[in-house]
Enzyme design. Structure first.
Site, PDB file in Angstrom:
ATOM      1  CB  ILE A 242      -0.939   0.077   0.918  1.00 42.47           C
ATOM      2  CG1 ILE A 242      -2.089  -1.629   0.653  1.00 42.47           C
ATOM      3  CG2 ILE A 242      -1.556   1.074   1.644  1.00 42.47           C
ATOM      4  CD1 ILE A 242      -2.319  -1.845   2.596  1.00 42.47           C
ATOM      5  N   PRO A 243       1.283   1.925  -1.303  1.00 40.69           N
ATOM      6  CG  PRO A 243       0.585   2.249  -3.167  1.00 40.69           C
ATOM      7  CD  PRO A 243       0.583   1.827  -2.211  1.00 40.69           C
ATOM      8  CB  CYS A 244       1.925   5.214   2.221  1.00 40.65           C
ATOM      9  SG  CYS A 244       2.984   4.577   3.658  1.00 40.65           S
ATOM     10  CG  HIS A 245       6.496   4.643  -1.065  1.00 38.97           C
ATOM     11  ND1 HIS A 245       5.412   3.517  -1.107  1.00 38.97           N
ATOM     12  CD2 HIS A 245       7.082   4.586  -2.268  1.00 38.97           C
ATOM     13  CE1 HIS A 245       6.058   2.495  -2.058  1.00 38.97           C
ATOM     14  NE2 HIS A 245       6.493   3.793  -2.987  1.00 38.97           N
ATOM     15  NE  ARG A 246       3.836   3.826  -5.662  1.00 41.34           N
ATOM     16  CZ  ARG A 246       3.854   2.611  -6.481  1.00 41.34           C
ATOM     17  NH1 ARG A 246       2.062   2.394  -7.170  1.00 41.34           N
ATOM     18  NH2 ARG A 246       3.787   1.370  -6.463  1.00 41.34           N
TER      19      ARG A 246
END
Length: 285
Positions: A242-246
């Site tokens: 779940i790409p919260c870094h994006r």
């Protein structure tokens, strides 16, 4: 995998981030290799094996202003993504991700009656703590910056009434799919309804691209809830998948990252490099 099995490639990359920050982006391949105590050829091989691009190219992705370039050139409009977005699944590189959300009632019970399996694994981004249920992965934490004890305490606190069982082999197929970017893995998303909506929006951001917290708020129909969106992004329990870094600030600043900003930079750089598919060259960094 025990906590002592740190990822060698990530440790080299993490040290390189500090060197690039201190010396600027104009350092040569030889200079960086020398400061890392490696030969230029070995340094070249480590980076090429880790991310598939040359140190010269990867150095550009690690610079502090890379996020601003991403926001300018690789901004995802989630309103458009929603039209072709999630109906229960999403692509991350070659990895096919399926997900199932826990019901609000189950979430409110704090994991009571739920068995959560866990284990430590090497990953492209250092040591990772992975947790999962019979339905799929529900937690993924990176310990390179926080340390193993803090990562474990953080994950245990998410579902205080659950039963936790150490069983790395049970999770191994899902973990291999996640970190090798091949095959299929499943996610068991355990959160409050608002958090689930935010995490669904994150899943719609293509690899190698970014969005802003305000864009996420717009996409879920809560344009004034930017602060709440930021909190929900920070509470994402399944990093990387779940790409919260994006998610970035409007200014292009990285914002926060629960597992440390060096890890966020590494994740963004890794994805940008793979998205562009630049072949590893032997030119100077």
């Amino acid at each position: 995998m025990t906590p002592e099995g740190q990822s060698y490639h990530f440790q080299v990359m993490r040290r390189a981030i500090d060197l690039i920050d201190a010396g600027g982006p104009g350092q040569s391949l030889g200079d960086l290799a020398d400061q890392l105590g490696m030969s230029p050829a070995h340094f070249q091989r480590v980076f090429s094996r880790w991310v598939g691009v040359s140190p010269k190219r990867y150095q550009q992705y690690l610079t502090l202003d890379h996020a601003k370039h991403l926001l300018r050139d690789k901004m995802t409009t989630l309103a458009v993504s929603h039209e072709v977005g999630l109906s229960g699944n999403s692509r991350l590189h070659d990895l096919f991700v399926r997900w199932e959300a826990m019901s609000p009632g189950e979430y409110a019970r704090g994991g009571n009656g739920l068995t959560v399996y866990w284990g430590w694994y090497d990953s492209p981004f250092g040591l990772a703590l992975v947790m999962g249920t019979e339905k799929g992965l529900c937690g993924l934490a990176f310990a390179a910056e926080t340390g193993t004890e803090a990562a474990m305490e953080d994950m245990l606190s998410r579902w205080p009434k659950a039963t936790f069982v150490e069983d790395p082999m049970m999770l191994r197929p899902l973990v291999d799919a996640a970190f090798n970017l091949s095959g299929e893995t499943t996610l068991h998303m355990i959160g409050a309804p608002f958090q689930i909506k935010v995490w669904e929006a994150l899943l719609r951001i293509p690899s190698g691209q970014v969005t802003t917290y305000s864009e996420i708020a717009q996409s879920i129909g809560s344009p004034k809830a930017v602060r709440a969106v930021g909190t929900a992004v920070g509470r994402n329990p399944v990093s990387w998948l779940i790409p919260c870094h994006r998610a970035l600030r409007k200014s292009g600043a990285l914002g926060g990252y629960h597992w440390g900003l060096p890890v966020k930079r590494a994740l963004l750089a890794y994805e940008a490099a793979r998205a562009e598919g630049d072949p590893a060259q032997t030119d100077a960094a």
